[in-house]
Write an enzyme that holds these catalytic residues in place. Sequence first.
Site: not given
Ligand code: TYM
Length: 335
Positions: A114, A197, A200
Site C-alpha cells: 500500500k 486477489k 473490496k
Molecule cells: P479485510 O476486511 O480485508 O478482510 C476480511 C476477511 O476476509 C478475508 N479475505 C479473503 N479471503 C479469501 N479471498 C479473498 N480474496 C479475500 N479477501 C479478504 C481476509 O483474509 C479477512 O479474514 N486486517 C483485517 C481485519 C482485522 C482483523 C482483526 C482480522 C482487524 N483486526 C483481528 C482478524 C482479527 C482486514 O483488513 O480484513
Amino acid sequence: MSKPRLYSGMQPSADSLQVGNYIGALMQWRDLQEAYDAFFSVVDLHALTQPNDPAELREKTRRTAAQYIAAGIEPAKSTLYVQSHVAAHAELAWILSTVTGFGEAGRMTQFKDKSQRYGSDATSVGLFTYPVLMAADILLYQTDIVPVGDDQKQHVELTRDLAERFNSRYGDTFRVPMPVIQQDTARIYDLQNPTAKMSKSAESDAGVLWLLDDPAVSAKKVMRAVTDSDGTVRYDREAKPGVSNLLVIYAALTGRQIPAIEDEYAGRGYGDFKKGLAEVVVNEFGPVRERALELLDDPAELDRVLAANAAKAEDVANRTLGAVYDKVGLLRRTR
Ligand code: TYM
C-alpha cells in the site's frame, strides 16, 4: 469447561462485503461459532487508514454488521460488535506499539504494497501501525484461534510475536493465538483478473462479486468471468487460473468436491458451467442480501444489538487492559 476463544473481524471499507470475505472468512466463522466463544468485530478504526466520507463510514459499519448477521452470525451466541465502541482497542495498541520494532512493522507486506502504491507522503502512520491495532484486537480477548484468509496470516504471526515478547518481558499476560486458514479457499481471485486477489478496493467492479449486489448483476458477472481457450472445466491453478477460481467458488458454496464438479461438466462448455455457478451464487446470496436489507431497515434495533454486544466485549477487554497496565508499571488511579 469453558469454550476456547475465537476472534476475527472485517473492515467496513465498502458498501458490501465481497465473495472472498464470505468464503475466506465468514463461512468459517459461522461454522466455528458453535464450538468457540466467538468475538466478531467490525473494525472501523482500521477503516480510517483509508480516505472515508464520515457519514458513509457510519453507514458501511452498519452494513457490515448486518451482513455478518444475515450470513448466519448469531448475536445472541457470538459477541458481534463495533471496534470503536470498546476504547481498550486503541489503548492496548499504544502499549503494544512500544514493544514493536520499527523494522518489524516495516516488513509487513500489506503495508509495503500500500505504501508503495500511495507514496510515502500519502501513507499515514496509522497505516504503518495498522497491524499493531490488529494485534491489540486479538490479544485483548485472550484468543485461541483467529480464522482469516491467507492475506492476514502475516499479521497474525506478528500478533504471536508481540504476545510472546510481552509475556517474556513482563510475565505471562496474553494467550498466544493461532491463525486458522482454510487452505483451499484461503484466496479467492478477481473474476476479471484471476491472478489478483478479489478485494473490496479493486479498481474495476466487474471482477468483484458483492454479497449485496442485485442477483441479476452477480449472475452477469459470473457469465462474463475471464476463462481461457482450452474449453474444459478442469482445475489447474497455473494453466487455468480463471476456471480454477470459479471451481473453488462453486465447491465452497455448495460443499461439493472439485472433482465431482469437473465430472458433472465434462464435455460441456464454459457457458453451461458458468450458468450453473451463477445459479449457485444467486441461491446462496439472494437470501443473505434480503435478510441484510431487512436488518438495515431498522437501524435502531441493529444499533441496540451492537451496543449490548459491545458491553459484553468491553468486560473482557478491560480485564486484559487492566492487567497490562499493572504489568508495564502504570500507576493505578485510585477510586
Ligand atoms: P479485510 O476486511 O480485508 O478482510 C476480511 C476477511 O476476509 C478475508 N479475505 C479473503 N479471503 C479469501 N479471498 C479473498 N480474496 C479475500 N479477501 C479478504 C481476509 O483474509 C479477512 O479474514 N486486517 C483485517 C481485519 C482485522 C482483523 C482483526 C482480522 C482487524 N483486526 C483481528 C482478524 C482479527 C482486514 O483488513 O480484513
